[in-house]
Design a protein around this motif. Structure first.
Motif, PDB file in Angstrom:
ATOM      1  N   TYR A 294       0.644  -1.244   0.034  1.00  0.00           N
ATOM      2  CA  TYR A 294       0.011  -0.131   0.011  1.00  0.00           C
ATOM      3  C   TYR A 294       0.861   1.368  -0.017  1.00  0.00           C
ATOM      4  O   TYR A 294       0.619   2.092  -0.517  1.00  0.00           O
TER       5      TYR A 294
ATOM      6  N   GLN B 297       1.897   2.179  -3.360  1.00  0.00           N
ATOM      7  CA  GLN B 297       0.837   2.814  -3.964  1.00  0.00           C
ATOM      8  C   GLN B 297       0.285   4.240  -3.323  1.00  0.00           C
ATOM      9  O   GLN B 297      -0.516   4.843  -4.181  1.00  0.00           O
TER      10      GLN B 297
ATOM     11  N   GLN C 169      -1.143   5.192  -0.678  1.00  0.00           N
ATOM     12  CA  GLN C 169      -2.473   5.164  -0.297  1.00  0.00           C
ATOM     13  C   GLN C 169      -2.336   5.569   1.302  1.00  0.00           C
ATOM     14  O   GLN C 169      -3.666   5.223   1.783  1.00  0.00           O
TER      15      GLN C 169
ATOM     16  N   PHE D 170     -10.153   2.252  -0.175  1.00  0.00           N
ATOM     17  CA  PHE D 170      -8.495   2.131  -0.525  1.00  0.00           C
ATOM     18  C   PHE D 170      -7.563   2.615   0.508  1.00  0.00           C
ATOM     19  O   PHE D 170      -6.805   2.036   1.349  1.00  0.00           O
TER      20      PHE D 170
ATOM     21  N   LYS E  73      -6.772  -2.533  -5.223  1.00  0.00           N
ATOM     22  CA  LYS E  73      -6.409  -1.333  -6.035  1.00  0.00           C
ATOM     23  C   LYS E  73      -7.436  -1.484  -7.303  1.00  0.00           C
ATOM     24  O   LYS E  73      -8.137  -0.615  -7.637  1.00  0.00           O
TER      25      LYS E  73
ATOM     26  N   LYS F  84     -10.856   1.022  -8.025  1.00  0.00           N
ATOM     27  CA  LYS F  84     -11.389   1.633  -9.202  1.00  0.00           C
ATOM     28  C   LYS F  84     -12.762   1.429 -10.000  1.00  0.00           C
ATOM     29  O   LYS F  84     -13.040   1.891 -10.930  1.00  0.00           O
TER      30      LYS F  84
END
Length: 251
Positions: A68, A71, A73, A172, A223, A227
């Motif tokens: 994470y 990414q 987040q 997320f 992820k 989306k």
């Protein structure tokens, strides 16, 4: 006898893989699942189950949190606030655990989980604009989580994840930040419970390996879900799981 050991090892690897994917995808460490599995299926003592569950969940939350982080987040402001509040609660909870009647603990914890699960569903969509209020609430959820780790040997992901969703993070970000907080809690909880020499490595190691592999997959899965149009559905599922966990704790 050796065949039984091999079969148990394969089963534990598979269970660890599935649990690792599910709980890291939901921002948890899996301590409650491992705790129930070890105590009810393999019939080891509650103290050993608590120690083994915390040690087992540690590699998976570290791997999941790193995924994470890559990414970008993780909300470090809320995560650090929760972590700093939770750490003393872990220590206090571990010291108080021998003196708290299990019935009282189960009812208090169960009601908290039910209320927080309902709050996820009925919360307002926007996070509070009052920064001090937001940080104060984050501290409260951190304390609740720390007590769960210290007293019961659970990962403490429930209050952390619910708190982050209630404070307005999207699915997320909440899952990612929860995993980050649980790294610190799992390390402290595992160290405190390992001092008693109660870890059952024969059962814990296969679970640990399987969960670590699952944790590699989970961030990619979250992820993809975030989306899609199913993000709100995931939050409802998280809330229902929280309520069910609370009901099961009281029973």
């Amino acid at each position: 006898m050796k065949e039984d050991v091999i079969v148990n090892t394969i089963v534990l690897l598979f269970v660890g893989l599935i649990v690792g994917i599910i709980v890291i995808s939901l921002g948890g460490g899996g301590g409650a699942i491992y705790l129930g599995l070890l105590a009810s299926v393999f019939k080891i003592s509650p103290l050993s189950a608590a120690a083994t569950s915390l040690v087992t969940s540690l590699p998976s939350v570290i791997i999941g949190s790193w995924g994470y982080y890559r990414q970008k987040q993780i909300n470090f402001r809320l995560g650090n606030q929760m972590l700093f509040s939770a750490v003393p609660a872990v220590v206090i909870g571990a010291l108080l655990a021998p003196y708290i009647p299990s019935l009282i603990y189960r009812w208090v914890l169960g009601l908290i989980l039910i209320i927080m699960g309902l709050r996820i569903v009925i919360r307002k969509g926007n996070r509070s604009s009052n920064k001090n209020h937001t940080l104060w609430m984050a501290s409260l959820y951190g304390v609740l989580s720390g007590l769960m780790v210290g007293i019961a040997g659970m990962s403490g992901g429930g209050p952390i994840l619910a708190g982050l969703l209630i404070l307005g993070l999207n699915t997320f970000q909440a899952v990612a930040t929860s995993s980050y907080v649980l790294v610190g809690l799992s390390i402290i909880g595992a160290l405190m419970h390992m001092t008693g020499g109660q870890v059952d490595w024969q059962l814990g190691l296969p679970l640990m390996i399987g969960a670590a592999v699952g944790a590699l997959i989970a961030p990619l899965l979250v992820k993809k879900i975030s989306k899609s149009s199913h993000s709100n559905i995931v939050q409802v599922i998280m809330a229902l799981l929280m309520v069910l966990m609370g009901i099961n704790t009281i029973r």
